[in-house]
Design a protein around this motif. Sequence first.
Motif, short mmCIF file in Angstrom:
data_model
loop_
_atom_site.label_atom_id
_atom_site.label_comp_id
_atom_site.label_asym_id
_atom_site.label_seq_id
_atom_site.Cartn_x
_atom_site.Cartn_y
_atom_site.Cartn_z
N CYS A 1 0.84 -1.21 0.00
CA CYS A 1 0.00 0.00 0.00
C CYS A 1 0.87 1.25 0.00
O CYS A 1 0.57 2.25 -0.67
CB CYS A 1 -0.91 0.01 1.22
SG CYS A 1 -2.12 -1.33 1.29
N LEU A 2 1.97 1.20 0.76
CA LEU A 2 2.91 2.32 0.78
C LEU A 2 3.49 2.56 -0.60
O LEU A 2 3.59 3.71 -1.06
CB LEU A 2 4.02 2.03 1.79
CG LEU A 2 5.12 3.09 1.95
CD1 LEU A 2 4.57 4.30 2.69
CD2 LEU A 2 6.31 2.52 2.70
N THR A 3 3.87 1.50 -1.29
CA THR A 3 4.45 1.66 -2.63
C THR A 3 3.42 2.26 -3.59
O THR A 3 3.77 3.08 -4.44
CB THR A 3 4.93 0.31 -3.20
OG1 THR A 3 3.81 -0.53 -3.48
CG2 THR A 3 5.86 -0.40 -2.23
N ALA A 4 2.16 1.87 -3.45
CA ALA A 4 1.12 2.41 -4.33
C ALA A 4 0.96 3.91 -4.12
O ALA A 4 0.77 4.66 -5.09
CB ALA A 4 -0.21 1.70 -4.08
N GLY A 5 1.03 4.35 -2.87
CA GLY A 5 0.94 5.79 -2.59
C GLY A 5 2.08 6.56 -3.23
O GLY A 5 1.88 7.65 -3.80
N ILE A 6 3.28 6.02 -3.15
CA ILE A 6 4.45 6.67 -3.76
C ILE A 6 4.30 6.74 -5.27
O ILE A 6 4.53 7.78 -5.90
CB ILE A 6 5.74 5.93 -3.37
CG1 ILE A 6 6.00 6.05 -1.87
CG2 ILE A 6 6.93 6.47 -4.17
CD1 ILE A 6 7.15 5.19 -1.38
N VAL A 7 3.91 5.62 -5.86
CA VAL A 7 3.78 5.54 -7.32
C VAL A 7 2.70 6.49 -7.83
O VAL A 7 2.87 7.15 -8.86
CB VAL A 7 3.47 4.09 -7.76
CG1 VAL A 7 3.02 4.04 -9.22
CG2 VAL A 7 4.71 3.22 -7.56
N ASP A 8 1.60 6.61 -7.11
CA ASP A 8 0.54 7.52 -7.52
C ASP A 8 1.02 8.97 -7.53
O ASP A 8 0.68 9.75 -8.42
CB ASP A 8 -0.68 7.38 -6.61
CG ASP A 8 -1.85 6.72 -7.32
OD1 ASP A 8 -1.82 6.60 -8.55
OD2 ASP A 8 -2.81 6.32 -6.63
N VAL A 9 1.81 9.34 -6.54
CA VAL A 9 2.33 10.71 -6.48
C VAL A 9 3.33 10.97 -7.60
O VAL A 9 3.35 12.05 -8.19
CB VAL A 9 2.96 10.99 -5.10
CG1 VAL A 9 3.75 12.30 -5.12
CG2 VAL A 9 1.88 11.08 -4.04
N ILE A 10 4.15 9.97 -7.92
CA ILE A 10 5.08 10.13 -9.05
C ILE A 10 4.29 10.40 -10.32
O ILE A 10 4.62 11.30 -11.10
CB ILE A 10 5.94 8.86 -9.22
CG1 ILE A 10 6.91 8.69 -8.04
CG2 ILE A 10 6.73 8.93 -10.53
CD1 ILE A 10 7.69 7.39 -8.08
#
Length: 243
Positions: A27-36
Amino acid sequence: MLEIGMRKDWITLTVTTYRNIALLLLCLTAGIVDVIGYLSLGHVFTANMTGNIVLFGLAIGNSWHLAVLKSLTSLIGFIAGVIAAAVLVGNKKKSFWPPAVTAALVIEGAVLLLFALFSCFFAESISVYVLIMLLSFAMGMQTTAARKLGVAGISTTVLTGTLANFFEDLTARFYKSDKRKQFTRDAVLRALALVLYCFGAVIGAFAEPDYKFAVIWLPIIIILGIMLCAFTMFHGYSEEKNQ
């Protein structure tokens, strides 16, 4: 016999905890990827397809042709990732941590690594649509792989349902006291999924002005760590349970 039983219970609790942590880190990785995607690739979501479809409709309604293409590229990439992961994990027998889930995460990690290399060494020449496609494909794979685990209904990227489930659980705890224990673990996991997705977005937002695409290495490292746990702990535990 009592000591052996207690030891098995402790192992079960420990391995289950590690699996839940691995899922929450996704879930943390998804949040980072969405912001990128949103800040560095032209205001497009590459993990949260609900938001991306809204942006797609908004772009069509306002005749923003480039925005339409970006949102459409993300949607196509995500669907392709879901289909690819479904081929890997869809017909496999459900277990504690199916090997097919690890295979899907290996592919996801490889795609994110490809994104990191392209954005680092070919940032000036690579098409933004290629970068969007890579991120959205990786998130599509992750979504289906996470859903295969069947933990508290968490898919790591579809958070509207997770949010609704959490508050349904919370409401049930007040009005259905006989089911209180049944909902506790799932409710906590769902709450943590929301928090970690948001925290990932915070990390991405802080990193973007100075590091931009470099923050993608954090999801790559996380996925590598999860793969290590899968190979050393989860698959072996699954085999032990089936013996």
